[in-house]
Design an enzyme around this catalytic site. Sequence first.
Site, PDB file in Angstrom:
ATOM      1  N   TYR A 108       0.855  -1.193   0.000  1.00 37.28           N
ATOM      2  CA  TYR A 108       0.000   0.000   0.000  1.00 37.28           C
ATOM      3  C   TYR A 108       0.887   1.238   0.000  1.00 37.28           C
ATOM      4  O   TYR A 108       1.918   1.286   0.687  1.00 37.28           O
ATOM      5  CB  TYR A 108      -0.886   0.007   1.254  1.00 37.28           C
ATOM      6  CG  TYR A 108      -1.611   1.312   1.483  1.00 37.28           C
ATOM      7  CD1 TYR A 108      -2.897   1.513   0.989  1.00 37.28           C
ATOM      8  CD2 TYR A 108      -1.005   2.355   2.179  1.00 37.28           C
ATOM      9  CE1 TYR A 108      -3.562   2.720   1.181  1.00 37.28           C
ATOM     10  CE2 TYR A 108      -1.658   3.573   2.368  1.00 37.28           C
ATOM     11  CZ  TYR A 108      -2.935   3.746   1.879  1.00 37.28           C
ATOM     12  OH  TYR A 108      -3.589   4.939   2.055  1.00 37.28           O
ATOM     13  N   GLU A 196      -4.144   7.250  -3.276  1.00 39.10           N
ATOM     14  CA  GLU A 196      -3.965   5.920  -2.688  1.00 39.10           C
ATOM     15  C   GLU A 196      -3.722   4.900  -3.781  1.00 39.10           C
ATOM     16  O   GLU A 196      -4.416   4.911  -4.801  1.00 39.10           O
ATOM     17  CB  GLU A 196      -5.211   5.497  -1.912  1.00 39.10           C
ATOM     18  CG  GLU A 196      -5.281   6.058  -0.522  1.00 39.10           C
ATOM     19  CD  GLU A 196      -6.369   5.383   0.298  1.00 39.10           C
ATOM     20  OE1 GLU A 196      -6.055   4.842   1.371  1.00 39.10           O
ATOM     21  OE2 GLU A 196      -7.529   5.401  -0.141  1.00 39.10           O
TER      22      GLU A 196
END
Lengths: 389, 292
Positions: A108, A196
């Site tokens: 991530y 993101e």
Amino acid sequence: MKIHEYQGKAIFADFGVAVPEGYPAFTVDEAVAAAKKIGGKVIVKAQIHAGGRGKGGGVKLADGPDDVRRLAGEILGMRLVTHQTGAEGQEVQRLLIEKASSIARELYAGIVLDRSKACYAMMVSTEGGVEIEKVAAETPEKIVKEWIDPALGLQPYQLRNLAYALELKGKQVKEGVKVLKALWRAFEANDCSLMEINPLVVTEEGEVLALDAKLNFDDNALFRQPDLAGLRDMSEEDPNEVEASKYSLNYIKLDGTVGCMVNGAGLAMATMDIIKYHGGEPANFLDVGGVANAETVANGFRILLGDPNVKAVLVNIFGGIVRGDRIAGGIIDAMGQVKVKVPVVVRMEGTNAEQARKMLADSSLDFIVATTLDDAARKAVAAVKGGPA
Amino acid sequence: MSILVDKHTRLVVQGITGTEGSFHTAQMVEYGTQVVAGVTPGKGGQTDTNNVPIYNTVAQAKESRDANVAVIFVPPPFAADAILESIAAGLELVVCITEGIPTADMVKVKLALDKSDTRLIGPNCPGIITPGACKIGIMPGFIHTPGKVGVISRSGTLTYEAVDQLTKLGLGQSTAIGVGGDPIIGSTFLDLLKLYAADDDTEAVVLIGEIGGSAEEEAAAWITETGFTKPVVAFIAGQTAPPGRRMGHAGAIISGGQGTAQSKMETLRQAGIHVCDSPAKIGETVKQALGG
């Protein structure tokens, strides 16, 4: 402002972030053509402005063009329900057809504003592919952050820290540093408010690849980002909210029955809260701005009455420098223009409030005039239930 | 009986010739604020409709008219630059009314502020008023009355609502401040609570927060740590706001489950703050807290 994943990936590619080969498709034929161009196994991905698409059945692996034809036919036009769309879901009108990647590790990476430190922060985690909110709540030590000094920018040592935190090995470190640096450049250059990549993957071949792209932009900076306007997809937004924004009104639809029209965002939220406090449910947030006149009030009525759930309306105006009698005149004019078939409670406070209340009471229109905030909320909730306060 | 601004404040209006700037200059002059100068680049040497002399730069306005506070009515694309100009000129206080400044611009402004002695109120705020002495901003002056309650708020009209409740109960205000609805603001609740703590004439503070960020929690932690003894009464707007949506103000958003009204109210209660469930009860709760 939000954009689709395929649009975000195009921005990434411009800044040198590796993304899988992929093409947007608006029809089944376009999807098949894209699959043929890519060759081999591809992923068919629903493009809506909400997360959780995989779990909702909007992301499928296809073996070849025939499989793509079947899957694209199924996904295009479906109402995709995810934890972010609400129960009614969002209609899928676009697909991304993308080359399938052989994934070794799911990571991530994200960039957010740290409000209390007044600067941006880049954060990474080895726990990619799952909801980052869950990681933050359960294993916060698995999220590593570097704060970006506004004067210095993101420094090479910080990028290395992040790459090592991702447990990248060998030449992956260099590649990871390059990707993270490019993400920050893309963030800065486009006035993003949030970015993101979940997941950022390491492939079996050792390549660092952005399999996802979530980019939100700062609405206040759109004036200097003319290219972004073309990326807006109005069909992803509530039509009443789009209509409201044309008149500089700020409208957000909710599920209750008491429509509210208020001047100022804080007072609008407080009005929703006091409706709930007295046992009602607000139908919407509607801020008509600091200056309420006949035109804004008429447009406000039209928009909030577009919601069939509205059983009563509460107008709460705190007149500041604009005189209350003028606003009352505006409300009376607006009620003449728009046919309102539900009870309307009006509460006016501030400059010339008494005169304003008298004008409303004396008009031929059927207002329920309230004095205090409490009185107004009680009367509106009672009106929904069909009786006096 | 006040913090930051009083009858000695000498104000310069940046953007004085714009529609908003000229309208509110007249309102501020009428209230009794000493508006000593205006700034509009290219219009230096003229005077505005209220006979206020106009300068090309803030530095000239400060030099010629001894201005110590600026208020900004400049459009969003140029507002950050206007703040930086006032910081560079060394003004004590800058009040920025402008709504819609890009966040990235405010990140830079905040850095410049931290290196300076200038304090910023706002942006995206109604301003600051010491009733009966000095009004800087766009709030209606007449609802305020001089007294001993400090008011700090992230909102505009909801602040007026709270002030109106106080005034109607006979509770005047020492200084009322809108800190602004943006994610990055110059002065936080915490910064201003410290000033109210040191102000002998402020006996209680009303804090009006809303969803998003952690400014309320930071204030609560400081109150617990320092044993701030003046009663604090709070209301948090947005108990019914859906997560993930921006409620009008750029900073009013619940993101990733953080910044809900419920969690803020709980944190404030734990710090001994009187938290109102209803926005209609702000005034009476202050009255009770003061023993009336």
